[in-house]
Motif scaffolding. Structure first.
Motif, PDB file in Angstrom:
ATOM      1  N   ILE A 151       0.711  -1.179   0.214  1.00  0.00           N
ATOM      2  CA  ILE A 151      -0.038   0.123   0.053  1.00  0.00           C
ATOM      3  C   ILE A 151       0.878   1.343  -0.025  1.00  0.00           C
ATOM      4  CG2 ILE A 151      -1.922   1.232   1.205  1.00  0.00           C
ATOM      5  CD1 ILE A 151      -2.819  -1.458   0.110  1.00  0.00           C
ATOM      6  N   GLU A 152       1.918   1.323   0.811  1.00  0.00           N
ATOM      7  CA  GLU A 152       2.922   2.464   0.903  1.00  0.00           C
ATOM      8  C   GLU A 152       3.694   2.659  -0.470  1.00  0.00           C
ATOM      9  OE1 GLU A 152       3.364   4.532   3.312  1.00  0.00           O
ATOM     10  OE2 GLU A 152       2.110   3.302   4.656  1.00  0.00           O
ATOM     11  N   LYS A 155       1.063   4.124  -2.848  1.00  0.00           N
ATOM     12  CA  LYS A 155       0.552   5.434  -2.670  1.00  0.00           C
ATOM     13  C   LYS A 155       2.078   6.197  -3.044  1.00  0.00           C
ATOM     14  CE  LYS A 155      -0.168   6.432   1.431  1.00  0.00           C
ATOM     15  NZ  LYS A 155      -0.523   6.232   2.802  1.00  0.00           N
ATOM     16  N   ALA A 158       2.655   7.864  -6.558  1.00  0.00           N
ATOM     17  CA  ALA A 158       2.167   9.161  -7.402  1.00  0.00           C
ATOM     18  C   ALA A 158       3.317  10.046  -7.433  1.00  0.00           C
ATOM     19  CB  ALA A 158       1.329   9.983  -5.992  1.00  0.00           C
ATOM     20  N   THR A 169      -2.283  10.284 -10.730  1.00  0.00           N
ATOM     21  CA  THR A 169      -2.051  11.699 -10.423  1.00  0.00           C
ATOM     22  C   THR A 169      -1.908  12.820 -11.239  1.00  0.00           C
ATOM     23  OG1 THR A 169      -1.041  10.779  -8.325  1.00  0.00           O
ATOM     24  CG2 THR A 169      -0.664  13.457  -8.873  1.00  0.00           C
ATOM     25  N   SER A 187     -10.889  14.250  -6.485  1.00  0.00           N
ATOM     26  CA  SER A 187     -11.567  13.084  -5.763  1.00  0.00           C
ATOM     27  C   SER A 187     -11.778  12.040  -6.460  1.00  0.00           C
ATOM     28  CB  SER A 187     -12.883  13.555  -5.208  1.00  0.00           C
ATOM     29  OG  SER A 187     -13.679  14.629  -5.734  1.00  0.00           O
ATOM     30  N   LEU A 190      -8.570  10.215  -6.229  1.00  0.00           N
ATOM     31  CA  LEU A 190      -8.454   9.645  -4.798  1.00  0.00           C
ATOM     32  C   LEU A 190      -9.363   8.373  -4.718  1.00  0.00           C
ATOM     33  CD1 LEU A 190      -8.395  12.882  -2.713  1.00  0.00           C
ATOM     34  CD2 LEU A 190      -6.597  11.261  -2.978  1.00  0.00           C
ATOM     35  N   VAL A 191     -10.790   8.409  -5.057  1.00  0.00           N
ATOM     36  CA  VAL A 191     -11.372   7.280  -4.947  1.00  0.00           C
ATOM     37  C   VAL A 191     -10.808   6.049  -5.789  1.00  0.00           C
ATOM     38  CG1 VAL A 191     -13.570   6.456  -5.726  1.00  0.00           C
ATOM     39  CG2 VAL A 191     -13.568   8.591  -4.629  1.00  0.00           C
ATOM     40  N   TYR A 193      -7.495   5.498  -6.315  1.00  0.00           N
ATOM     41  CA  TYR A 193      -6.325   5.107  -5.513  1.00  0.00           C
ATOM     42  C   TYR A 193      -7.098   3.980  -4.333  1.00  0.00           C
ATOM     43  CZ  TYR A 193      -2.492   7.686  -7.408  1.00  0.00           C
ATOM     44  OH  TYR A 193      -1.533   8.251  -8.261  1.00  0.00           O
ATOM     45  N   PHE A 194      -7.779   4.808  -3.703  1.00  0.00           N
ATOM     46  CA  PHE A 194      -8.757   3.853  -2.592  1.00  0.00           C
ATOM     47  C   PHE A 194      -9.095   2.452  -3.072  1.00  0.00           C
ATOM     48  CE2 PHE A 194     -12.222   2.935   0.358  1.00  0.00           C
ATOM     49  CZ  PHE A 194     -11.616   2.625   1.545  1.00  0.00           C
ATOM     50  N   ALA A 197      -6.156   0.507  -3.655  1.00  0.00           N
ATOM     51  CA  ALA A 197      -5.727   0.082  -2.240  1.00  0.00           C
ATOM     52  C   ALA A 197      -6.416  -1.269  -1.950  1.00  0.00           C
ATOM     53  CB  ALA A 197      -5.418   1.289  -1.214  1.00  0.00           C
ATOM     54  N   GLN A 198      -7.609  -1.042  -1.738  1.00  0.00           N
ATOM     55  CA  GLN A 198      -8.511  -2.059  -1.271  1.00  0.00           C
ATOM     56  C   GLN A 198      -8.378  -3.563  -1.809  1.00  0.00           C
ATOM     57  OE1 GLN A 198     -10.233  -1.566   1.691  1.00  0.00           O
ATOM     58  NE2 GLN A 198      -9.244   0.524   1.716  1.00  0.00           N
ATOM     59  N   ILE A 201      -5.209  -4.908  -0.641  1.00  0.00           N
ATOM     60  CA  ILE A 201      -5.432  -5.388   0.689  1.00  0.00           C
ATOM     61  C   ILE A 201      -5.831  -6.814   0.754  1.00  0.00           C
ATOM     62  CG2 ILE A 201      -6.681  -5.306   3.025  1.00  0.00           C
ATOM     63  CD1 ILE A 201      -6.022  -1.969   2.426  1.00  0.00           C
ATOM     64  N   GLY A 240       4.256  -0.943   8.858  1.00  0.00           N
ATOM     65  CA  GLY A 240       5.307  -1.269   7.682  1.00  0.00           C
ATOM     66  C   GLY A 240       6.219  -0.468   7.622  1.00  0.00           C
TER      67      GLY A 240
ATOM     68  N   PHE B  59      -9.339   6.160   4.440  1.00  0.00           N
ATOM     69  CA  PHE B  59      -9.448   6.871   3.159  1.00  0.00           C
ATOM     70  C   PHE B  59      -8.328   7.575   3.116  1.00  0.00           C
ATOM     71  CE2 PHE B  59     -10.477   9.776  -0.186  1.00  0.00           C
ATOM     72  CZ  PHE B  59     -10.924   8.752  -1.323  1.00  0.00           C
ATOM     73  N   CYS B  62      -5.158   5.337   2.966  1.00  0.00           N
ATOM     74  CA  CYS B  62      -4.980   4.494   1.521  1.00  0.00           C
ATOM     75  C   CYS B  62      -5.128   5.271   0.274  1.00  0.00           C
ATOM     76  CB  CYS B  62      -6.335   3.611   1.428  1.00  0.00           C
ATOM     77  SG  CYS B  62      -6.047   2.322   2.504  1.00  0.00           S
ATOM     78  N   THR B  63      -4.705   6.703   0.472  1.00  0.00           N
ATOM     79  CA  THR B  63      -4.536   7.626  -0.854  1.00  0.00           C
ATOM     80  C   THR B  63      -3.443   8.375  -0.705  1.00  0.00           C
ATOM     81  OG1 THR B  63      -6.122   8.980   0.351  1.00  0.00           O
ATOM     82  CG2 THR B  63      -6.942   7.535  -1.513  1.00  0.00           C
ATOM     83  N   PRO B  64      -2.609   8.628  -1.768  1.00  0.00           N
ATOM     84  CA  PRO B  64      -1.189   9.156  -1.890  1.00  0.00           C
ATOM     85  C   PRO B  64      -1.320  10.839  -1.121  1.00  0.00           C
ATOM     86  CG  PRO B  64      -1.911   8.654  -4.148  1.00  0.00           C
ATOM     87  CD  PRO B  64      -3.101   8.569  -3.077  1.00  0.00           C
TER      88      PRO B  64
END
Lengths: 241, 212
Positions: A151-152, A155, A158, A169, A187, A190-191, A193-194, A197-198, A201, A240, B59, B62-64
């Motif tokens: 996840i890191e 992120k 970007a 980005t 946004s 961002l969504v 990216y989210f 990430a999910q 995970i 982490g 949220f 989990c976002t940059p």
């Protein structure tokens, strides 16, 4: 919503670039982490020295600095020039790999002493012991932290937008300047990216269950898809990083 | 083009002034992350509001950070300086991490401590202030320290929103003189100079508080 639907293909291609960098970077980081992590558990002082040098150096320098160094300082130092995408993947892989190496080292050292003694009693070679006894047990322990690291890494990708790679980005920034819709443009990214990430995970959690099953351990919180969505208990060791 | 020592000497003062800004942003952002993280960890125990706040923090986590910085920077009204936005976003982003750390610390306090406070009929503020939090915070000090280092290493991102920190100075110098080698290498060295000793310090902290 209309804004997002109209530009969905653009965002999707950006997300594709982000995901590509994440996956290749993760593969590089994984190989480095395993190799350097195992080196760090060996008795040979040279091997340990190499491992310490690698982890301290690449953990200490921010990925962004490393990426800029590769993209701008290397062409000045050598006749070669890195493709921005390559510089980014290399910088991220080296950086996250250093964090991963510490995780591998810790997990290997945490394998109970009796397991090692048993392999010695059975006259197993070092390679055999590491491959079929130590690593399978350490693997189950390192996976949750690896999940955080992925996840890191995702992120951190970007930053490639800063050296001209058209990732998620970058797409968001281009759409913002094209339309002036700051809130919608960012946004949407961002969504996405989210969501990525999910998905990551969830993938790591599936791996975790498989690793635990192979060791004959029952999955925590019962089986089934619902239990997968429940987060595992957090320990006080600080994630982490 | 080889390394130029004379040029290196000339750019060091500019880089050092950038380093000062980097340290300022880290310290302010970290202070915010420490306070806000604890507040989030406490509010998370409240029904309805707690899960909602948790979702928001999840949220953010989990976002940059880079996207969050640029987003807030573009949205913010003109009067606020880039530096202020920088450390605020940094602090809120890391609060999402420190909140989890505090939470694990609070959950790690043995149930007997809660029961004892109850048996002594301590009021809630005494239970938290004198029994639970001192123990919870003590055991998470090394983890919190790790995030200080992580945050320091994330400050170069502030250069994307024109905060005059180390990375910004280096890329400005690179752009002006068209030489990146010296400035970028020095930035890397500065980072090592700060992170290696602090990693050693954290390891010492870990050993000291691990037994608790």
């Amino acid at each position: 919503m209309e804004f997002f639907i109209d530009r969905f293909p653009l965002y999707l291609s950006g997300a594709g670039v982000t995901l590509t960098i994440t996956l290749i970077g993760a593969a590089l980081a994984f190989v480095l982490a395993m190799a350097v992590g195992v080196l760090g558990t060996m008795r040979n002082p040279v091997a340990r020295g190499v491992a310490t040098f690698y982890t301290e150096t690449f953990r200490g320098i921010a990925a962004l600095v490393l990426m800029y160094w590769m993209a701008f300082a290397i062409p000045q130092l050598t006749p070669y020039e890195f493709d921005p995408m390559f510089a980014a993947i290399l910088a991220l892989g080296l950086n996250i790999g250093a964090y991963g190496a510490e995780v591998v080292r810790g997990a290997v050292n945490a394998v109970p002493r009796a397991q090692i003694e048993a392999t010695i009693a059975l006259n197993m070679s070092w390679a055999r012991r590491t491959w079929s006894v130590v690593l399978p047990q350490a693997w189950a322990q390192m996976l949750p932290t690896f999940g955080n690291l992925v996840i890191e890494l995702m992120k951190a990708t970007a930053i490639v937008s800063l050296i001209g790679v058209t990732d998620l980005t970058r797409v968001a920034q281009e759409q913002r300047s094209a339309t002036g819709e700051t809130i919608l443009a960012f946004s949407s990214a961002l969504v996405m990216y989210f969501v990525i990430a999910q998905a990551l995970i969830l993938g790591v959690r599936l791996l975790e269950r498989r690793a635990n099953r192979r060791l004959g351990r029952a999955p925590e919180g019962g089986s089934g898809l619902l239990a997968l969505l429940r987060p595992p208990p957090v320990t006080a060791t600080g994630g982490g990083r | 083009m080889a390394w130029d020592w004379e040029f290196t000497g000339r750019i060091i003062p500019d880089l050092l002034s950038g380093l000062v800004v980097t340290v300022q942003a880290t310290v302010l952002g970290y202070a915010l992350a420490l306070v806000l993280g604890l507040a989030v960890a406490l509010v998370r125990r409240v029904p309805v509001v707690g899960p909602l706040l948790h979702a928001v923090m999840e949220f953010i986590r989990c976002t940059p950070l880079l996207v969050q910085l640029v987003f807030v920077f573009t949205l913010a009204p003109g009067g606020i300086s880039a530096f202020t936005i920088g450390f605020l976003v940094l602090g809120v982003h890391y609060a999402a991490y420190t909140a989890e750390v505090y939470r694990s610390g609070i959950e790690g306090v043995p149930p007997g401590q809660w029961e004892a406070s109850r048996a002594l009929s301590l009021p809630a503020h005494r239970t938290w202030g004198a029994v639970v939090l001192p123990q919870a915070v003590r055991r998470v000090i090394p983890a919190l320290g790790n995030y200080l280092i992580a945050m320091f290493k994330d400050t170069p991102l502030l250069f994307a929103i024109t905060v005059g920190e180390l990375m910004y100075q280096a890329s400005r110098i690179g752009g002006v003189y068209f030489r990146y080698l010296e400035a970028m290498t020095l930035v890397g060295l500065f980072f090592l100079l700060v992170s290696v000793p602090s990693a050693v310090l954290i390891r010492r902290l870990e050993r000291r508080y691990a037994a608790v």
